[in-house]
Design a protein around this motif. Structure first.
Motif, PDB file in Angstrom:
ATOM      1  N   ASP A  34       0.771  -1.062   0.083  1.00  0.00           N
ATOM      2  CA  ASP A  34       0.095  -0.027   0.002  1.00  0.00           C
ATOM      3  C   ASP A  34       0.663   1.180  -0.030  1.00  0.00           C
ATOM      4  OD1 ASP A  34      -2.768  -1.220  -0.014  1.00  0.00           O
ATOM      5  OD2 ASP A  34      -2.247  -1.707   1.898  1.00  0.00           O
ATOM      6  N   SER A  35       1.924   1.164  -0.709  1.00  0.00           N
ATOM      7  CA  SER A  35       2.646   2.483  -1.006  1.00  0.00           C
ATOM      8  C   SER A  35       3.763   2.825   0.208  1.00  0.00           C
ATOM      9  CB  SER A  35       1.745   3.502  -1.579  1.00  0.00           C
ATOM     10  OG  SER A  35       1.035   3.307  -2.813  1.00  0.00           O
ATOM     11  N   ALA A  91       0.123   4.171  11.198  1.00  0.00           N
ATOM     12  CA  ALA A  91       1.320   3.096  11.183  1.00  0.00           C
ATOM     13  C   ALA A  91       2.385   3.269   9.818  1.00  0.00           C
ATOM     14  CB  ALA A  91       0.443   1.686  10.861  1.00  0.00           C
ATOM     15  N   ALA A  92       1.560   3.669   8.707  1.00  0.00           N
ATOM     16  CA  ALA A  92       2.464   4.023   7.590  1.00  0.00           C
ATOM     17  C   ALA A  92       3.317   5.000   7.890  1.00  0.00           C
ATOM     18  CB  ALA A  92       1.501   4.282   6.392  1.00  0.00           C
ATOM     19  N   MET A  93       3.224   5.940   8.509  1.00  0.00           N
ATOM     20  CA  MET A  93       4.102   7.257   8.844  1.00  0.00           C
ATOM     21  C   MET A  93       5.306   6.634   9.699  1.00  0.00           C
ATOM     22  SD  MET A  93       3.140  10.806  10.470  1.00  0.00           S
ATOM     23  CE  MET A  93       1.869  11.005   9.252  1.00  0.00           C
ATOM     24  N   SER A  94       4.753   5.783  10.840  1.00  0.00           N
ATOM     25  CA  SER A  94       5.838   5.343  11.695  1.00  0.00           C
ATOM     26  C   SER A  94       6.845   4.410  10.999  1.00  0.00           C
ATOM     27  CB  SER A  94       5.230   4.501  12.758  1.00  0.00           C
ATOM     28  OG  SER A  94       4.314   5.378  13.620  1.00  0.00           O
ATOM     29  N   ILE A  95       6.339   3.533  10.001  1.00  0.00           N
ATOM     30  CA  ILE A  95       7.124   2.612   9.419  1.00  0.00           C
ATOM     31  C   ILE A  95       8.011   3.456   8.332  1.00  0.00           C
ATOM     32  CG2 ILE A  95       7.202   0.531   7.782  1.00  0.00           C
ATOM     33  CD1 ILE A  95       6.642  -0.346  10.668  1.00  0.00           C
ATOM     34  N   ASN A  96       7.617   4.177   7.791  1.00  0.00           N
ATOM     35  CA  ASN A  96       8.578   5.103   6.887  1.00  0.00           C
ATOM     36  C   ASN A  96       9.644   5.750   7.732  1.00  0.00           C
ATOM     37  OD1 ASN A  96       7.498   4.627   3.997  1.00  0.00           O
ATOM     38  ND2 ASN A  96       5.735   6.203   4.474  1.00  0.00           N
ATOM     39  N   SER A 100       3.540  -6.575  -4.537  1.00  0.00           N
ATOM     40  CA  SER A 100       4.143  -5.258  -4.395  1.00  0.00           C
ATOM     41  C   SER A 100       5.246  -5.059  -5.786  1.00  0.00           C
ATOM     42  CB  SER A 100       4.749  -4.905  -3.190  1.00  0.00           C
ATOM     43  OG  SER A 100       6.140  -5.759  -2.991  1.00  0.00           O
ATOM     44  N   GLY A 101       6.022  -5.894  -5.883  1.00  0.00           N
ATOM     45  CA  GLY A 101       7.082  -5.815  -6.846  1.00  0.00           C
ATOM     46  C   GLY A 101       8.488  -5.683  -6.441  1.00  0.00           C
ATOM     47  N   TYR A 102       8.399  -5.471  -5.075  1.00  0.00           N
ATOM     48  CA  TYR A 102       9.940  -5.329  -4.513  1.00  0.00           C
ATOM     49  C   TYR A 102      10.692  -6.447  -4.569  1.00  0.00           C
ATOM     50  CZ  TYR A 102       9.922  -8.833  -0.732  1.00  0.00           C
ATOM     51  OH  TYR A 102      10.217  -9.981  -0.066  1.00  0.00           O
ATOM     52  N   ASP A 103      10.276  -7.778  -4.862  1.00  0.00           N
ATOM     53  CA  ASP A 103      11.176  -8.846  -5.412  1.00  0.00           C
ATOM     54  C   ASP A 103      11.782  -8.713  -6.825  1.00  0.00           C
ATOM     55  OD1 ASP A 103       8.625  -9.133  -6.349  1.00  0.00           O
ATOM     56  OD2 ASP A 103       8.123 -11.189  -5.381  1.00  0.00           O
ATOM     57  N   ILE A 104      10.750  -8.300  -7.518  1.00  0.00           N
ATOM     58  CA  ILE A 104      11.295  -7.913  -9.028  1.00  0.00           C
ATOM     59  C   ILE A 104      12.527  -6.989  -8.941  1.00  0.00           C
ATOM     60  CG2 ILE A 104      10.825  -7.258 -11.442  1.00  0.00           C
ATOM     61  CD1 ILE A 104       9.599 -10.104 -10.610  1.00  0.00           C
ATOM     62  N   ALA A 105      12.231  -5.904  -8.266  1.00  0.00           N
ATOM     63  CA  ALA A 105      13.343  -4.836  -8.151  1.00  0.00           C
ATOM     64  C   ALA A 105      14.592  -5.482  -7.674  1.00  0.00           C
ATOM     65  CB  ALA A 105      12.976  -3.524  -7.183  1.00  0.00           C
ATOM     66  N   CYS A 106      14.499  -6.298  -6.579  1.00  0.00           N
ATOM     67  CA  CYS A 106      15.854  -6.892  -6.294  1.00  0.00           C
ATOM     68  C   CYS A 106      16.384  -7.826  -6.928  1.00  0.00           C
ATOM     69  CB  CYS A 106      15.485  -7.778  -4.893  1.00  0.00           C
ATOM     70  SG  CYS A 106      15.017  -6.772  -3.337  1.00  0.00           S
ATOM     71  N   ALA A 107      15.546  -8.353  -8.046  1.00  0.00           N
ATOM     72  CA  ALA A 107      16.178  -9.388  -9.048  1.00  0.00           C
ATOM     73  C   ALA A 107      16.858  -8.610  -9.729  1.00  0.00           C
ATOM     74  CB  ALA A 107      15.030 -10.020  -9.760  1.00  0.00           C
ATOM     75  N   GLN A 108      16.630  -7.181 -10.079  1.00  0.00           N
ATOM     76  CA  GLN A 108      17.448  -6.481 -11.162  1.00  0.00           C
ATOM     77  C   GLN A 108      18.456  -5.566 -10.500  1.00  0.00           C
ATOM     78  OE1 GLN A 108      14.155  -4.200 -12.796  1.00  0.00           O
ATOM     79  NE2 GLN A 108      13.145  -5.913 -13.576  1.00  0.00           N
ATOM     80  N   TYR A 109      18.551  -5.507  -9.335  1.00  0.00           N
ATOM     81  CA  TYR A 109      19.453  -4.334  -8.661  1.00  0.00           C
ATOM     82  C   TYR A 109      20.662  -5.285  -7.911  1.00  0.00           C
ATOM     83  CZ  TYR A 109      16.700  -0.250  -9.614  1.00  0.00           C
ATOM     84  OH  TYR A 109      16.439   0.670 -10.462  1.00  0.00           O
ATOM     85  N   TYR A 117      11.750   0.653  -1.787  1.00  0.00           N
ATOM     86  CA  TYR A 117      11.150   0.291  -2.704  1.00  0.00           C
ATOM     87  C   TYR A 117       9.390   0.709  -2.471  1.00  0.00           C
ATOM     88  CZ  TYR A 117       8.044  -2.178  -6.230  1.00  0.00           C
ATOM     89  OH  TYR A 117       7.294  -2.575  -7.015  1.00  0.00           O
ATOM     90  N   ASN A 118       8.812   1.322  -3.159  1.00  0.00           N
ATOM     91  CA  ASN A 118       7.507   1.672  -3.035  1.00  0.00           C
ATOM     92  C   ASN A 118       6.710   1.577  -4.248  1.00  0.00           C
ATOM     93  OD1 ASN A 118       8.028   4.112  -3.797  1.00  0.00           O
ATOM     94  ND2 ASN A 118       6.931   5.205  -2.016  1.00  0.00           N
ATOM     95  N   ARG A 119       5.520   1.910  -4.223  1.00  0.00           N
ATOM     96  CA  ARG A 119       4.638   1.921  -5.456  1.00  0.00           C
ATOM     97  C   ARG A 119       3.718   2.966  -5.418  1.00  0.00           C
ATOM     98  NH1 ARG A 119       1.886  -3.426  -7.345  1.00  0.00           N
ATOM     99  NH2 ARG A 119       0.185  -2.713  -6.225  1.00  0.00           N
ATOM    100  N   ASN A 120       3.653   3.836  -6.489  1.00  0.00           N
ATOM    101  CA  ASN A 120       2.953   5.038  -6.580  1.00  0.00           C
ATOM    102  C   ASN A 120       1.691   4.923  -7.686  1.00  0.00           C
ATOM    103  OD1 ASN A 120       1.795   7.744  -6.557  1.00  0.00           O
ATOM    104  ND2 ASN A 120       3.455   8.645  -7.172  1.00  0.00           N
ATOM    105  N   GLU A 121       0.495   4.654  -7.465  1.00  0.00           N
ATOM    106  CA  GLU A 121      -0.501   4.132  -8.286  1.00  0.00           C
ATOM    107  C   GLU A 121      -0.070   3.169  -9.278  1.00  0.00           C
ATOM    108  OE1 GLU A 121      -1.032   7.868 -10.721  1.00  0.00           O
ATOM    109  OE2 GLU A 121      -2.343   8.951  -9.026  1.00  0.00           O
TER     110      GLU A 121
END
Length: 317
Positions: free
Chosen positions: A21-22, A224-229, A158-167, A173-177
């Motif tokens: 959730d971004s 919670a989102a603010m705290s985790i960020n 979320s796709g973070y795993d794809i990002a890790c595969a490539q970097y 990592y986050n998602r915007n829209e």
């Protein structure tokens, strides 16, 4: 000519679940990943073999070309790990991924050729380091399509795993829209000799974890989102192990409340007092992150958790 493609494995250190959730998560590629080897021939079939980290074939199937229903779905004859039903399920998933890749690029698998395909994992496929995401990223490279789109059309997440595969570096990592936002970061903690990854001896179903999270009424999500960020940002600048312990303990408490699940420390290791424990990815399986000394890891060995990997041997740096 044989073509080869490679992808790194993954670990999400912060923002598990909330990264859907971004919320920004800190993720690291692992030293071990997965290979995909492709060799063309003049047949009308794709012969697919999947090898584990020891080189044993754990799955084999033959697929008619152009892609239709699988011709066979055989468990490997040399090391029969899968039942016929499991083999058919893996084949159907594979055909689905290949079909989605062809929809994204109609030129993929369009020539009148056959293929001998071999995948080679460098880590145990039960470990949850990304056997699916590395496969999807490798197929995306072969098919010349966007791996994030292919993920959305097949497994989801979320796709973070794809990002890790490539970097090759740690990332935020986050998602915007729905679009991935990836930032390379410098995360090489001075106290990393006190960080260990311990396997909980059970594979976690990522799809089931996502489905469970998405079914929850997310009370106090914004807070919670603010705290985790904030915790993720502070972890990047963290200079001491004591501070790191406080941050991951706080992180565990926040996620525990969000997903209505007790922390892994409170359920399995309540008497571990030498350091902190943090779940990674879907709670209840795969790896946890533990802080302490090498000798203090005997606590976990004595409880039957024998797979303990130091940070410097797991994470790609």
């Amino acid at each position: 000519m044989k073509k080869s493609f490679y992808s790194h494995g993954k670990l999400l250190l912060t923002a598990e679940y909330l990264v859907l959730d971004s919320v920004e998560g800190l993720a690291v590629p692992t030293q071990k990943g997965q290979w995909l080897f492709v060799e063309e021939n003049d047949s009308d079939q794709m012969v697919w073999k999947s090898l584990d980290e020891e080189g044993n074939c754990w799955f084999e199937t033959h697929i008619n070309l152009p892609i239709e229903q699988p011709l066979t779905a055989d468990k490997a004859l040399s090391d029969p790990i899968l039942s016929d039903e499991e083999g058919l399920g893996v084949t159907e998933t594979l055909v689905e991924i290949l079909t989605e890749a062809k929809e994204l690029n109609p030129n993929f698998l369009s020539a009148e050729k056959g293929y001998i395909i071999e995948t080679k994992l460098e880590f145990n496929r039960k470990w949850g380091l990304g056997s699916s995401s590395t496969l999807i990223n490798n197929i995306a490279q072969w098919a010349k399509v966007d791996a994030f789109e292919l993920l959305d059309k097949s497994f989801g997440g979320s796709g973070y795993d794809i990002a890790c595969a490539q970097y090759d570096t740690p990332i935020l990592y986050n998602r915007n829209e729905g679009k991935p936002i990836i930032r390379e970061v410098n995360f090489d903690p001075s106290f990393k000799e006190h960080l260990f990854f311990i396997y909980l001896n059970q594979k976690q179903d990522s799809k089931a974890s996502i489905k469970y999270y998405q079914s929850l009424p997310l009370k106090d999500f914004d807070k919670a989102a603010m705290s985790i960020n904030e915790i993720t940002a502070r972890i990047l600048d963290c200079a001491t192990l004591d501070e790191f312990n406080i941050l991951i303990d706080t992180h565990e408490e926040i996620i525990s409340k969000i997903i209505k699940t007790p922390t892994i420390k409170s359920t399995l290791f309540p008497d571990y007092t030498s350091g902190s424990i943090k779940s990674l990815g879907g709670w209840g399986g795969d790896f946890i992150l533990v802080t302490g000394t090498s000798s203090e890891m005997d606590y976990f060995r004595n409880k039957g958790y024998s797979i303990i990997i130091p940070y410097s041997e797991m994470v790609l740096n």
